[in-house]
Motif scaffolding. Sequence first.
Motif, PDB file in Angstrom:
ATOM      1  N   ARG A 126       0.829  -1.205   0.000  1.00 59.67           N
ATOM      2  CA  ARG A 126       0.000   0.000   0.000  1.00 59.67           C
ATOM      3  C   ARG A 126       0.868   1.262   0.000  1.00 59.67           C
ATOM      4  NH1 ARG A 126      -5.155  -0.918   3.973  1.00 59.67           N
ATOM      5  NH2 ARG A 126      -5.748   1.066   3.018  1.00 59.67           N
ATOM      6  N   GLN A 127       1.991   1.210   0.689  1.00 61.03           N
ATOM      7  CA  GLN A 127       2.898   2.340   0.693  1.00 61.03           C
ATOM      8  C   GLN A 127       3.591   2.485  -0.660  1.00 61.03           C
ATOM      9  OE1 GLN A 127       3.368   4.775   3.030  1.00 61.03           O
ATOM     10  NE2 GLN A 127       1.605   3.787   4.028  1.00 61.03           N
ATOM     11  N   LEU A 128       4.066   1.388  -1.213  1.00 56.54           N
ATOM     12  CA  LEU A 128       4.790   1.435  -2.483  1.00 56.54           C
ATOM     13  C   LEU A 128       3.885   1.874  -3.633  1.00 56.54           C
ATOM     14  CD1 LEU A 128       6.860  -1.880  -2.215  1.00 56.54           C
ATOM     15  CD2 LEU A 128       7.713   0.459  -1.910  1.00 56.54           C
ATOM     16  N   GLU A 129       2.619   1.480  -3.580  1.00 56.06           N
ATOM     17  CA  GLU A 129       1.702   1.807  -4.672  1.00 56.06           C
ATOM     18  C   GLU A 129       1.340   3.293  -4.710  1.00 56.06           C
ATOM     19  OE1 GLU A 129      -0.512  -2.562  -5.105  1.00 56.06           O
ATOM     20  OE2 GLU A 129      -1.343  -1.026  -3.760  1.00 56.06           O
ATOM     21  N   LYS A 130       1.666   4.024  -3.666  1.00 55.05           N
ATOM     22  CA  LYS A 130       1.405   5.462  -3.670  1.00 55.05           C
ATOM     23  C   LYS A 130       2.350   6.190  -4.618  1.00 55.05           C
ATOM     24  CE  LYS A 130      -0.339   5.610   1.090  1.00 55.05           C
ATOM     25  NZ  LYS A 130      -0.083   6.123   2.481  1.00 55.05           N
ATOM     26  N   ALA A 131       3.591   5.677  -4.773  1.00 50.59           N
ATOM     27  CA  ALA A 131       4.583   6.274  -5.679  1.00 50.59           C
ATOM     28  C   ALA A 131       5.391   5.133  -6.301  1.00 50.59           C
ATOM     29  CB  ALA A 131       5.483   7.245  -4.924  1.00 50.59           C
ATOM     30  N   PRO A 132       4.795   4.444  -7.279  1.00 47.53           N
ATOM     31  CA  PRO A 132       5.376   3.179  -7.745  1.00 47.53           C
ATOM     32  C   PRO A 132       6.476   3.294  -8.804  1.00 47.53           C
ATOM     33  CG  PRO A 132       3.305   3.588  -8.860  1.00 47.53           C
ATOM     34  CD  PRO A 132       3.489   4.716  -7.893  1.00 47.53           C
ATOM     35  N   ASP A 133       6.782   4.477  -9.310  1.00 46.87           N
ATOM     36  CA  ASP A 133       7.615   4.602 -10.503  1.00 46.87           C
ATOM     37  C   ASP A 133       8.943   3.872 -10.407  1.00 46.87           C
ATOM     38  OD1 ASP A 133       5.658   6.027 -11.645  1.00 46.87           O
ATOM     39  OD2 ASP A 133       6.585   8.001 -11.408  1.00 46.87           O
ATOM     40  N   ARG A 134       9.642   3.935  -9.282  1.00 45.35           N
ATOM     41  CA  ARG A 134      10.981   3.351  -9.178  1.00 45.35           C
ATOM     42  C   ARG A 134      11.006   2.061  -8.362  1.00 45.35           C
ATOM     43  NH1 ARG A 134      14.880   8.672  -8.185  1.00 45.35           N
ATOM     44  NH2 ARG A 134      14.232   9.797 -10.092  1.00 45.35           N
ATOM     45  N   VAL A 135       9.850   1.551  -8.017  1.00 46.50           N
ATOM     46  CA  VAL A 135       9.821   0.360  -7.148  1.00 46.50           C
ATOM     47  C   VAL A 135       8.959  -0.755  -7.733  1.00 46.50           C
ATOM     48  CG1 VAL A 135      10.345   1.588  -5.000  1.00 46.50           C
ATOM     49  CG2 VAL A 135       7.954   1.459  -5.813  1.00 46.50           C
ATOM     50  N   TRP A 136       8.790  -0.756  -9.054  1.00 39.19           N
ATOM     51  CA  TRP A 136       7.928  -1.771  -9.655  1.00 39.19           C
ATOM     52  C   TRP A 136       8.437  -3.182  -9.420  1.00 39.19           C
ATOM     53  CZ3 TRP A 136       3.147  -1.126 -10.508  1.00 39.19           C
ATOM     54  CH2 TRP A 136       2.642   0.104 -10.943  1.00 39.19           C
ATOM     55  N   ASP A 137       9.742  -3.385  -9.450  1.00 45.16           N
ATOM     56  CA  ASP A 137      10.279  -4.729  -9.220  1.00 45.16           C
ATOM     57  C   ASP A 137       9.861  -5.251  -7.841  1.00 45.16           C
ATOM     58  OD1 ASP A 137      11.420  -4.749 -11.693  1.00 45.16           O
ATOM     59  OD2 ASP A 137      13.467  -4.358 -11.003  1.00 45.16           O
ATOM     60  N   ARG A 138       9.943  -4.398  -6.852  1.00 46.21           N
ATOM     61  CA  ARG A 138       9.539  -4.802  -5.503  1.00 46.21           C
ATOM     62  C   ARG A 138       8.037  -5.058  -5.439  1.00 46.21           C
ATOM     63  NH1 ARG A 138      10.495  -7.711  -1.146  1.00 46.21           N
ATOM     64  NH2 ARG A 138       9.644  -6.790   0.774  1.00 46.21           N
ATOM     65  N   ILE A 139       7.257  -4.207  -6.089  1.00 47.43           N
ATOM     66  CA  ILE A 139       5.802  -4.410  -6.105  1.00 47.43           C
ATOM     67  C   ILE A 139       5.449  -5.742  -6.742  1.00 47.43           C
ATOM     68  CG2 ILE A 139       3.649  -3.587  -7.170  1.00 47.43           C
ATOM     69  CD1 ILE A 139       4.653  -0.735  -6.728  1.00 47.43           C
ATOM     70  N   TYR A 140       6.057  -6.042  -7.907  1.00 48.57           N
ATOM     71  CA  TYR A 140       5.758  -7.312  -8.581  1.00 48.57           C
ATOM     72  C   TYR A 140       6.166  -8.504  -7.727  1.00 48.57           C
ATOM     73  CZ  TYR A 140       4.979  -4.529 -12.818  1.00 48.57           C
ATOM     74  OH  TYR A 140       4.508  -3.620 -13.727  1.00 48.57           O
ATOM     75  N   ALA A 141       7.296  -8.393  -7.059  1.00 45.80           N
ATOM     76  CA  ALA A 141       7.766  -9.490  -6.207  1.00 45.80           C
ATOM     77  C   ALA A 141       6.815  -9.721  -5.033  1.00 45.80           C
ATOM     78  CB  ALA A 141       9.179  -9.191  -5.708  1.00 45.80           C
ATOM     79  N   LEU A 142       6.376  -8.631  -4.413  1.00 47.22           N
ATOM     80  CA  LEU A 142       5.438  -8.772  -3.296  1.00 47.22           C
ATOM     81  C   LEU A 142       4.109  -9.353  -3.756  1.00 47.22           C
ATOM     82  CD1 LEU A 142       6.050  -5.466  -1.289  1.00 47.22           C
ATOM     83  CD2 LEU A 142       6.387  -7.792  -0.441  1.00 47.22           C
ATOM     84  N   ARG A 143       3.611  -8.890  -4.892  1.00 48.18           N
ATOM     85  CA  ARG A 143       2.340  -9.426  -5.392  1.00 48.18           C
ATOM     86  C   ARG A 143       2.460 -10.912  -5.708  1.00 48.18           C
ATOM     87  NH1 ARG A 143       0.551  -4.525  -9.554  1.00 48.18           N
ATOM     88  NH2 ARG A 143      -0.173  -3.049  -7.943  1.00 48.18           N
ATOM     89  N   ALA A 144       3.572 -11.323  -6.299  1.00 42.82           N
ATOM     90  CA  ALA A 144       3.771 -12.745  -6.609  1.00 42.82           C
ATOM     91  C   ALA A 144       3.816 -13.572  -5.334  1.00 42.82           C
ATOM     92  CB  ALA A 144       5.050 -12.924  -7.414  1.00 42.82           C
ATOM     93  N   TRP A 145       4.486 -13.051  -4.310  1.00 45.19           N
ATOM     94  CA  TRP A 145       4.553 -13.783  -3.036  1.00 45.19           C
ATOM     95  C   TRP A 145       3.171 -13.891  -2.416  1.00 45.19           C
ATOM     96  CZ3 TRP A 145       3.390 -12.663   2.074  1.00 45.19           C
ATOM     97  CH2 TRP A 145       3.836 -13.594   3.019  1.00 45.19           C
ATOM     98  N   CYS A 146       2.413 -12.798  -2.434  1.00 40.27           N
ATOM     99  CA  CYS A 146       1.057 -12.822  -1.869  1.00 40.27           C
ATOM    100  C   CYS A 146       0.176 -13.817  -2.611  1.00 40.27           C
ATOM    101  CB  CYS A 146       0.446 -11.429  -1.924  1.00 40.27           C
ATOM    102  SG  CYS A 146       1.130 -10.243  -0.742  1.00 40.27           S
ATOM    103  N   ALA A 147       0.275 -13.849  -3.947  1.00 42.28           N
ATOM    104  CA  ALA A 147      -0.528 -14.789  -4.730  1.00 42.28           C
ATOM    105  C   ALA A 147      -0.205 -16.227  -4.349  1.00 42.28           C
ATOM    106  CB  ALA A 147      -0.282 -14.567  -6.223  1.00 42.28           C
ATOM    107  N   ALA A 148       1.094 -16.526  -4.163  1.00 45.70           N
ATOM    108  CA  ALA A 148       1.495 -17.891  -3.779  1.00 45.70           C
ATOM    109  C   ALA A 148       0.983 -18.240  -2.384  1.00 45.70           C
ATOM    110  CB  ALA A 148       3.016 -18.021  -3.843  1.00 45.70           C
TER     111      ALA A 148
END
Length: 376
Positions: A126-148
């Motif tokens: 939720r914090q990263l999605e507020k300003a995602p431009d330089r942290v997309w890799d981390r966002i994708y990694a977290l989403r993949a972990w949550c999905a698993a």
Amino acid sequence: MAQSTSAARASLRASPIPGTLAFVEPAPDIALRALKNRLQARFPNVRSAHLSEAIATSLGFKTHAALQADPPALMRALEFDMFELLELKRRLVELGYPVQHDLTLGPVLNSPAPSTRYLESIAELRQLEKAPDRVWDRIYALRAWCAAEFSSAFDLGHGETEDRHMVKRWSIGVDHGACLPGWGRSLKNQRGGQVDFPGSDHRRKFYESLPLTRKVKPEWAEYCSAMVSMPYVGNDGLPPKFAEAAHMAGCIGWTCSVHSEWSWYQNGRTALVLFKRTTTADSIRQQWAGSFKRWLLENQSRLKRGASMRKNVVEDIIDCNHLPFYLKNFPDCRERYLKEFVPKLYAGLDPEMARVFERLMTKWAEEWPRQEGLRP
């Protein structure tokens, strides 16, 4: 669809097709009993008398007595394109049964709660999605972990991956262990028979693997066992078109439930809607052991040699997401699959294709005899 099911049946009765099973109109009481047996399997806790009343309503009669008093009208109504599932649900609710949007019976069950680590990951997202431009890799990694983690908590299978030893992937298909009459009609407006639950967004599908006969290295097929949708919610806090999506899920034998605390996409602004097959993965693996579908997939190179019609039929059957994993024989296939999804073959309007289909099933029965470990 060129003709209605009624017209197709009339055509076949007037001119039975050599080499295929001509349609024989069952007596009304036999057809009604078959319908009731099917619905009793789906709603085992509904009293028999109440289910009879609900069936009468779904077929356009005011009462069960009115249904019994008019056999010709009953016979016309028993064609599944006249069966109204929403009317069945409405009558069951009137009779005091807690039928959910996805046509499951009973209260909504409690779901697993997210772990502390999961909630911490959601908070970070939720914090990263507020300003995602330089942290997309981390966002994708977290989403993949949550999905698993979500998949593990709800026993959904594995995510979508690519592997050259995975030779076939089926998308969302009808669960024939729990689907309801009229499921073919619910898919008629879906392009190519593909299932697209209304209101779905930010989708993620999950799959279960099915083994194939080993060659040099193991190979497998896989089918869609569940799908997550994370649509933005409205002012009422509910996902759009939820009732419509849940009804479609129930009709094709899937369940539909909301678990918004698990949403890993814009948590707090979206709902997490889980669509899941009713039949367990273990049961489907048992059905797969000697199934017609498996036999076609493993022998398709050999079976597609020769006439172009047979090649086309083999490819069409293999590609269909809705062919049952479990089939006894061609009559069973006609009643549970062709009647709903390919009525022109059920009624004999495409005799050449119907003959090829039947011959393929005969060949399957000859090559994979019904015995322990080979056929269901």
